[in-house]
Design a protein around this motif. Structure first.
Motif, PDB file in Angstrom:
ATOM      1  N   ASN A 134       0.828  -1.205   0.000  1.00 42.69           N
ATOM      2  CA  ASN A 134       0.000   0.000   0.000  1.00 42.69           C
ATOM      3  C   ASN A 134       0.862   1.254   0.000  1.00 42.69           C
ATOM      4  O   ASN A 134       0.621   2.204  -0.758  1.00 42.69           O
ATOM      5  CB  ASN A 134      -0.921  -0.011   1.222  1.00 42.69           C
ATOM      6  N   ASN A 135       1.915   1.248   0.832  1.00 44.69           N
ATOM      7  CA  ASN A 135       2.833   2.394   0.875  1.00 44.69           C
ATOM      8  C   ASN A 135       3.596   2.546  -0.441  1.00 44.69           C
ATOM      9  O   ASN A 135       3.933   3.669  -0.841  1.00 44.69           O
ATOM     10  CB  ASN A 135       3.821   2.232   2.032  1.00 44.69           C
ATOM     11  N   PHE A 136       3.876   1.419  -1.084  1.00 45.28           N
ATOM     12  CA  PHE A 136       4.575   1.479  -2.370  1.00 45.28           C
ATOM     13  C   PHE A 136       3.772   2.269  -3.387  1.00 45.28           C
ATOM     14  O   PHE A 136       4.303   3.194  -4.035  1.00 45.28           O
ATOM     15  CB  PHE A 136       4.832   0.060  -2.888  1.00 45.28           C
ATOM     16  N   TRP A 137       2.499   1.951  -3.539  1.00 45.89           N
ATOM     17  CA  TRP A 137       1.676   2.664  -4.522  1.00 45.89           C
ATOM     18  C   TRP A 137       1.452   4.115  -4.106  1.00 45.89           C
ATOM     19  O   TRP A 137       1.545   5.031  -4.924  1.00 45.89           O
ATOM     20  CB  TRP A 137       0.340   1.939  -4.713  1.00 45.89           C
ATOM     21  N   ARG A 138       1.158   4.320  -2.841  1.00 48.20           N
ATOM     22  CA  ARG A 138       0.876   5.673  -2.378  1.00 48.20           C
ATOM     23  C   ARG A 138       2.112   6.572  -2.476  1.00 48.20           C
ATOM     24  O   ARG A 138       2.031   7.711  -2.944  1.00 48.20           O
ATOM     25  CB  ARG A 138       0.376   5.617  -0.931  1.00 48.20           C
ATOM     26  N   ASN A 139       3.274   6.069  -2.056  1.00 49.07           N
ATOM     27  CA  ASN A 139       4.489   6.889  -2.095  1.00 49.07           C
ATOM     28  C   ASN A 139       5.003   7.081  -3.524  1.00 49.07           C
ATOM     29  O   ASN A 139       5.642   8.095  -3.823  1.00 49.07           O
ATOM     30  CB  ASN A 139       5.565   6.272  -1.212  1.00 49.07           C
ATOM     31  N   SER A 140       4.725   6.118  -4.405  1.00 46.69           N
ATOM     32  CA  SER A 140       5.065   6.308  -5.824  1.00 46.69           C
ATOM     33  C   SER A 140       4.285   7.486  -6.394  1.00 46.69           C
ATOM     34  O   SER A 140       4.836   8.334  -7.114  1.00 46.69           O
ATOM     35  CB  SER A 140       4.745   5.036  -6.614  1.00 46.69           C
ATOM     36  N   LEU A 141       2.994   7.555  -6.068  1.00 51.28           N
ATOM     37  CA  LEU A 141       2.171   8.668  -6.541  1.00 51.28           C
ATOM     38  C   LEU A 141       2.661   9.990  -5.957  1.00 51.28           C
ATOM     39  O   LEU A 141       2.684  11.013  -6.653  1.00 51.28           O
ATOM     40  CB  LEU A 141       0.711   8.428  -6.162  1.00 51.28           C
ATOM     41  N   THR A 142       3.072   9.977  -4.691  1.00 53.34           N
ATOM     42  CA  THR A 142       3.591  11.200  -4.073  1.00 53.34           C
ATOM     43  C   THR A 142       4.810  11.724  -4.820  1.00 53.34           C
ATOM     44  O   THR A 142       4.928  12.928  -5.079  1.00 53.34           O
ATOM     45  CB  THR A 142       3.953  10.928  -2.598  1.00 53.34           C
ATOM     46  N   LEU A 143       5.721  10.832  -5.178  1.00 56.67           N
ATOM     47  CA  LEU A 143       6.922  11.243  -5.906  1.00 56.67           C
ATOM     48  C   LEU A 143       6.568  11.770  -7.299  1.00 56.67           C
ATOM     49  O   LEU A 143       7.157  12.749  -7.774  1.00 56.67           O
ATOM     50  CB  LEU A 143       7.896  10.067  -6.006  1.00 56.67           C
ATOM     51  N   ILE A 144       5.617  11.116  -7.955  1.00 56.43           N
ATOM     52  CA  ILE A 144       5.187  11.590  -9.281  1.00 56.43           C
ATOM     53  C   ILE A 144       4.600  12.992  -9.177  1.00 56.43           C
ATOM     54  O   ILE A 144       4.946  13.895  -9.950  1.00 56.43           O
ATOM     55  CB  ILE A 144       4.169  10.617  -9.895  1.00 56.43           C
ATOM     56  N   ASN A 145       3.701  13.193  -8.228  1.00 56.72           N
ATOM     57  CA  ASN A 145       3.069  14.519  -8.077  1.00 56.72           C
ATOM     58  C   ASN A 145       4.093  15.583  -7.702  1.00 56.72           C
ATOM     59  O   ASN A 145       3.990  16.738  -8.123  1.00 56.72           O
ATOM     60  CB  ASN A 145       1.970  14.449  -7.027  1.00 56.72           C
ATOM     61  N   LEU A 146       5.071  15.208  -6.899  1.00 57.74           N
ATOM     62  CA  LEU A 146       6.118  16.151  -6.516  1.00 57.74           C
ATOM     63  C   LEU A 146       6.912  16.588  -7.742  1.00 57.74           C
ATOM     64  O   LEU A 146       7.196  17.783  -7.931  1.00 57.74           O
ATOM     65  CB  LEU A 146       7.051  15.499  -5.492  1.00 57.74           C
ATOM     66  N   CYS A 147       7.259  15.634  -8.600  1.00 58.75           N
ATOM     67  CA  CYS A 147       8.025  15.962  -9.813  1.00 58.75           C
ATOM     68  C   CYS A 147       7.187  16.726 -10.829  1.00 58.75           C
ATOM     69  O   CYS A 147       7.712  17.561 -11.577  1.00 58.75           O
ATOM     70  CB  CYS A 147       8.576  14.683 -10.438  1.00 58.75           C
ATOM     71  N   LYS A 148       5.898  16.460 -10.853  1.00 56.71           N
ATOM     72  CA  LYS A 148       5.034  17.096 -11.854  1.00 56.71           C
ATOM     73  C   LYS A 148       4.804  18.584 -11.592  1.00 56.71           C
ATOM     74  O   LYS A 148       4.260  19.287 -12.449  1.00 56.71           O
ATOM     75  CB  LYS A 148       3.678  16.379 -11.918  1.00 56.71           C
ATOM     76  N   LYS A 149       5.236  19.082 -10.444  1.00 54.97           N
ATOM     77  CA  LYS A 149       5.082  20.510 -10.170  1.00 54.97           C
ATOM     78  C   LYS A 149       5.894  21.355 -11.150  1.00 54.97           C
ATOM     79  O   LYS A 149       5.504  22.471 -11.497  1.00 54.97           O
ATOM     80  CB  LYS A 149       5.507  20.818  -8.731  1.00 54.97           C
ATOM     81  N   ASP A 150       7.041  20.836 -11.583  1.00 59.16           N
ATOM     82  CA  ASP A 150       7.904  21.599 -12.489  1.00 59.16           C
ATOM     83  C   ASP A 150       8.236  20.837 -13.764  1.00 59.16           C
ATOM     84  O   ASP A 150       8.928  21.381 -14.630  1.00 59.16           O
ATOM     85  CB  ASP A 150       9.210  21.973 -11.791  1.00 59.16           C
ATOM     86  N   ILE A 151       7.782  19.603 -13.882  1.00 59.32           N
ATOM     87  CA  ILE A 151       8.143  18.769 -15.030  1.00 59.32           C
ATOM     88  C   ILE A 151       6.879  18.163 -15.621  1.00 59.32           C
ATOM     89  O   ILE A 151       6.006  17.676 -14.888  1.00 59.32           O
ATOM     90  CB  ILE A 151       9.105  17.639 -14.610  1.00 59.32           C
ATOM     91  N   THR A 152       6.763  18.184 -16.921  1.00 57.63           N
ATOM     92  CA  THR A 152       5.637  17.535 -17.589  1.00 57.63           C
ATOM     93  C   THR A 152       5.886  16.031 -17.644  1.00 57.63           C
ATOM     94  O   THR A 152       6.878  15.581 -18.228  1.00 57.63           O
ATOM     95  CB  THR A 152       5.456  18.087 -19.012  1.00 57.63           C
ATOM     96  N   ILE A 153       5.008  15.263 -17.019  1.00 63.28           N
ATOM     97  CA  ILE A 153       5.119  13.801 -17.017  1.00 63.28           C
ATOM     98  C   ILE A 153       3.826  13.235 -17.591  1.00 63.28           C
ATOM     99  O   ILE A 153       2.766  13.309 -16.970  1.00 63.28           O
ATOM    100  CB  ILE A 153       5.359  13.259 -15.596  1.00 63.28           C
TER     101      ILE A 153
END
Length: 368
Positions: A134-153
């Motif tokens: 559960n933490n794997f999926w949730r923390n993966s999404l957190t990292l994606i959203n963090l990067c998407k603030k300045d990067i188009t993914i």
């Protein structure tokens, strides 16, 4: 001072007289007293001269330090008085583009790790496995959203590298595993499908999912080479998942038919494999030496800019390779082979369109 003895005119009073002449002895004592006083005065003069030199040296050092402090104070006052500022301009133009890479492997979902067998460094069972997944999926999404603030993914590469189950390939595992292999496969399949659906709901990205079997999911006593997938329970899981998402245009499965899968991301060639064909026997140079030797040989046939692999339960960024960690964490086998202790983690990184591999981060599994 007494005069010299008239009886012994040659006696100068330097040494004690050899005779018992009172006049000579008196003359000697007077000369000796004068000499002792002169020696004492000379000694005092020498000591005073040494002290003077020492004081002079200290004074020169103090003067030098004082000059240094004056220069420091002057420099500080100059810096303080400066009003010039460095201008930091805001980012102009569109955001850069990158593909997010999420690596999942070496979960060993049904294995039982009792803390008392490994010095209380870790614990693992079905319930803990579900929490970490559960933490794997949730923390993966957190990292994606963090990067998407300045990067188009727009794209996620979800790399499934196998060993999601431990299986009963050894007698000991048949005694200690908490689920039969098929039951473990069902649990893992449900978690993987749920995680993919979670990413689809919470992002607008397309998912490309390369799938590789590990060495634990096999149905044979020894690993196969030319037909590894055909004897792998995980290979069966991947095909079931591909069928499940067959009608979703945002999901693409790449199920490996051989040991390697090659994928082009922008101008980079990525080589994906589980890692069990790397022969590492615990040398002092670590995994880097045998892995780089293997990469060099593979590159003679099909060159790759980056290798992604698992198997070794050690999260490593080697520059030209990424090695994934594990979900199960440290266990009795790792302790027996003197493996380096590592907390449960999986790998996350970005492939930037212009810069190649950039952000590399662990996906932490024991916390939110």
């Amino acid at each position: 001072m007494s005069k010299k003895c008239p009886k012994h005119p040659k006696y100068r009073g330097i040494r004690p007289p050899k005779s018992n002449c009172k006049t000579c002895w008196k003359f000697y004592q007077e000369i000796k007293a004068i000499t002792d006083d002169k020696i004492a005065l000379d000694r005092l003069a020498i000591q005073s001269s040494e002290k003077l030199r020492e004081l002079s040296k200290k004074y020169k050092n103090i003067l030098t330090e004082n000059d240094d402090l004056k220069q420091i104070i002057q420099a500080m006052q100059t810096i303080k008085a400066s009003t010039k500022r460095f201008t930091i301009s805001q980012k102009k133009g569109g955001a850069s583009e990158a593909t997010a890479i999420i690596v999942a492997s070496d979960w060993h979902f049904e294995e039982n790790v009792r803390p008392e067998t490994i010095n209380n460094l870790n614990a693992f069972n079905i319930e803990i496995g579900k929490i970490r997944a559960n933490n794997f999926w949730r923390n993966s999404l957190t990292l994606i959203n963090l990067c998407k603030k300045d990067i188009t993914i727009n794209n996620i590469l979800l790399v499934l590298l196998g060993d999601f189950i431990t299986n009963m390939i050894h007698e000991e595992l048949a005694e200690t595993n908490l689920l039969a292999p098929i039951d473990a496969c069902i649990e893992v399949q449900n978690i993987l499908i749920s995680g993919i659906e979670f990413l689809l709901r919470n992002t607008d990205c397309r998912l490309t999912i390369p799938c590789h079997s590990g060495n634990h999911g096999r149905t044979t006593a020894r690993p196969r080479h030319s037909n590894e997938g055909g004897h792998s329970l995980e290979h069966f899981i991947y095909h079931n998942m591909a069928i499940h998402f067959a009608n979703n245009p945002r999901v693409s499965f790449l199920i490996a038919q051989g040991y390697h899968t090659y994928i082009n991301i922008y101008n980079m060639t990525i080589r994906i494999h589980h890692g069990h064909d790397i022969r590492y026997q615990g040398g002092v140079g670590g995994l880097y030496i045998p892995l780089n030797k293997a990469i060099a040989q593979w590159n003679k046939g099909c060159r790759a800019d980056l290798d992604i692999l698992g198997h070794f339960h050690q999260f490593r960024d080697g520059g030209n390779f990424i090695v994934n960690g594990s979900l199960i964490g440290y266990n009795a086998y790792a302790l027996s082979i003197k493996a380096e202790f590592e907390k449960p983690r999986q790998a996350f990184f970005l492939i930037d369109k212009k810069r190649g591999k950039t952000i590399v981060a662990p996906i932490l599994l024991d916390s939110n």
